[in-house]
Design a protein around this motif. Structure first.
Motif, short mmCIF file in Angstrom:
data_model
loop_
_atom_site.label_atom_id
_atom_site.label_comp_id
_atom_site.label_asym_id
_atom_site.label_seq_id
_atom_site.Cartn_x
_atom_site.Cartn_y
_atom_site.Cartn_z
N THR A 95 0.81 -1.22 0.00
CA THR A 95 0.00 0.00 0.00
C THR A 95 0.84 1.27 0.00
OG1 THR A 95 -1.79 -1.13 1.15
CG2 THR A 95 -1.80 1.26 1.25
N GLU A 96 1.87 1.33 0.84
CA GLU A 96 2.67 2.55 0.94
C GLU A 96 3.36 2.87 -0.39
OE1 GLU A 96 6.10 4.59 3.79
OE2 GLU A 96 5.57 2.48 4.05
N MET A 97 3.85 1.86 -1.08
CA MET A 97 4.50 2.10 -2.38
C MET A 97 3.46 2.54 -3.41
SD MET A 97 6.79 -0.50 -4.74
CE MET A 97 8.09 -0.63 -3.51
N TRP A 98 2.28 1.91 -3.37
CA TRP A 98 1.22 2.29 -4.30
C TRP A 98 0.80 3.75 -4.08
CZ3 TRP A 98 -3.87 3.90 -3.49
CH2 TRP A 98 -4.66 3.98 -4.64
N GLU A 99 0.69 4.17 -2.83
CA GLU A 99 0.32 5.55 -2.55
C GLU A 99 1.33 6.53 -3.14
OE1 GLU A 99 -2.12 6.09 1.47
OE2 GLU A 99 -0.21 5.07 1.82
N CYS A 100 2.59 6.15 -3.10
CA CYS A 100 3.65 6.98 -3.67
C CYS A 100 3.47 7.13 -5.17
CB CYS A 100 5.01 6.35 -3.35
SG CYS A 100 6.40 7.02 -4.28
N PHE A 101 3.33 6.00 -5.89
CA PHE A 101 3.19 6.03 -7.34
C PHE A 101 1.86 6.66 -7.76
CE2 PHE A 101 6.02 1.99 -7.72
CZ PHE A 101 7.13 2.76 -7.44
N ALA A 153 11.13 9.72 -9.92
CA ALA A 153 10.45 11.00 -9.66
C ALA A 153 9.38 10.84 -8.59
CB ALA A 153 9.83 11.53 -10.95
N ALA A 154 8.67 9.71 -8.60
CA ALA A 154 7.61 9.47 -7.62
C ALA A 154 8.17 9.36 -6.21
CB ALA A 154 6.83 8.20 -7.98
N VAL A 155 9.30 8.67 -6.08
CA VAL A 155 9.93 8.51 -4.76
C VAL A 155 10.39 9.87 -4.23
CG1 VAL A 155 11.90 7.54 -3.53
CG2 VAL A 155 10.60 6.12 -5.14
N THR A 156 11.01 10.66 -5.10
CA THR A 156 11.45 12.00 -4.69
C THR A 156 10.27 12.85 -4.27
OG1 THR A 156 13.33 11.92 -6.19
CG2 THR A 156 12.61 14.10 -5.45
N TRP A 157 9.19 12.81 -5.05
CA TRP A 157 7.98 13.57 -4.75
C TRP A 157 7.40 13.14 -3.41
CZ3 TRP A 157 2.99 11.54 -4.20
CH2 TRP A 157 1.97 12.48 -4.11
N SER A 158 7.36 11.85 -3.14
CA SER A 158 6.79 11.33 -1.90
C SER A 158 7.58 11.81 -0.69
CB SER A 158 6.77 9.80 -1.93
OG SER A 158 6.22 9.27 -0.73
N ILE A 159 8.89 11.81 -0.78
CA ILE A 159 9.74 12.29 0.31
C ILE A 159 9.46 13.77 0.58
CG2 ILE A 159 12.12 12.78 0.99
CD1 ILE A 159 12.92 10.25 -0.56
N GLU A 160 9.35 14.55 -0.49
CA GLU A 160 9.08 15.99 -0.35
C GLU A 160 7.70 16.21 0.26
OE1 GLU A 160 9.50 17.41 -4.30
OE2 GLU A 160 11.69 17.57 -4.19
N GLN A 161 6.71 15.42 -0.14
CA GLN A 161 5.37 15.57 0.40
C GLN A 161 5.34 15.32 1.91
OE1 GLN A 161 2.25 16.44 -1.33
NE2 GLN A 161 3.96 17.25 -2.49
#
Length: 301
Positions: A95-101, A153-161
């Motif tokens: 779930t956590e990875m899916w939320e990121c993507f 890009a998704a991983v970077t975005w998730s960290i920033e969020q």
């Protein structure tokens, strides 16, 4: 090609293979194999939408019209072209990875944030009043564990969020210092009057912000990532890099007015409200305060 023409005739899918639909159960089960985005903003053609998906590096995906495609409401409002995008993953992910993507995909395609709900279903194709247009590309599914521009890009975005959310939670506890002038008995504060007559959400609409789920996109933002929200106390909080009110504090409506209508000039904003807002007697706040000041001076003699 589907023959069904109503939503209640449509089968639906869940991005996860969970055998249940409650949020807690789906979240615990995970194993998501699809990313789903509904494009309900704009009026893009199928060619444009397919181009946007390809530009993100996806090779296995489907795009099709929803039942609200090219529909005109009873009030005469044309909804434009509406699309659903399905992205295939090569294997199930937690779930956590899916939320990121999923969150990042919704962000970059400017999709409806409802699809980001863990238990959100998506209806399969149907022929609506606006017709039906599909597109399928059966290439290689996205491997969520490979090096891929979208994944990175998704991983970077998730960290920033996550960092932004933490900053917002902290900012909610620290209202910006109140700016105003001293008043004598009977005088009125333009700041208080403005705040009493305006809500933060109304000003967000007026100043050109765009709502994205629970967040708002600043009109001057170039990132297209929403970075403002309304706190539980009804105050404005921002972490947009382009926003002068991104200062680690929450702000009232008057702070927003000062920034957006007077370029940060507090005194100019105060004078504008005092001169143009009327009291219940039909006179300006400025005139009212002048009279009250004269009364106070007379009593002091």
């Amino acid at each position: 090609r589907p023959t069904r023409q109503a939503k209640n005739e449509c089968p639906f899918i869940l991005p996860s293979d969970a055998p249940f639909k409650t949020k807690a159960e789906v979240e615990k089960h995970g194993n998501y194999t699809l990313l789903v985005v509904d494009l309900d903003n704009g009026d893009f053609s199928l060619t444009v939408v397919v181009g946007k998906v390809r530009a993100l590096g996806f090779e296995s995906f489907a795009v099709y019209t929803t039942l609200s495609h090219r529909v005109t409401t009873p009030e005469g409002v044309y909804k434009g072209q509406r699309w659903r995008v399905l992205i295939e993953l090569s294997e199930g992910i937690p779930t956590e990875m899916w939320e990121c993507f999923q969150g990042y995909l919704c962000q970059v395609l400017d999709g409806d944030s409802c699809a980001n709900k863990k238990q959100q279903i998506a209806y399969l194709p149907a022929i609506g009043k606006g017709g039906y247009e599909p597109h399928i590309e059966a290439g290689q599914a996205l491997n969520p564990h490979d090096t891929h521009p979208f994944v990175d890009a998704a991983v970077t975005w998730s960290i920033e969020q996550k960092a932004h959310i933490a900053a917002i939670e902290q900012a909610k506890l620290k209202p910006a210092a109140r700016r105003d002038t001293a008043y004598t008995t009977g005088q009125l504060s333009p700041v208080d009057i403005f705040n009493d007559q305006h809500a933060v959400e109304d000003l967000l609409h007026e100043y050109g912000y765009k709502k994205r789920g629970k967040k708002w996109l600043h009109p001057d933002s170039e990132s297209r990532q929403p970075g403002a929200l309304i706190s539980n106390e009804g105050r404005y909080v921002s972490y947009h890099g382009c926003d002068a009110l991104n200062d680690g504090h929450s702000h009232d409506p008057f702070d927003m007015y000062v920034d957006h209508r007077h370029g940060g000039d507090f005194n100019a904003a105060l004078k504008a409200i005092a001169d143009n807002y009327k009291t219940s007697e039909g006179i300006s706040i400025t005139l009212h305060n002048q009279r009250e000041y004269m009364k106070a001076q007379s009593k002091a003699k």
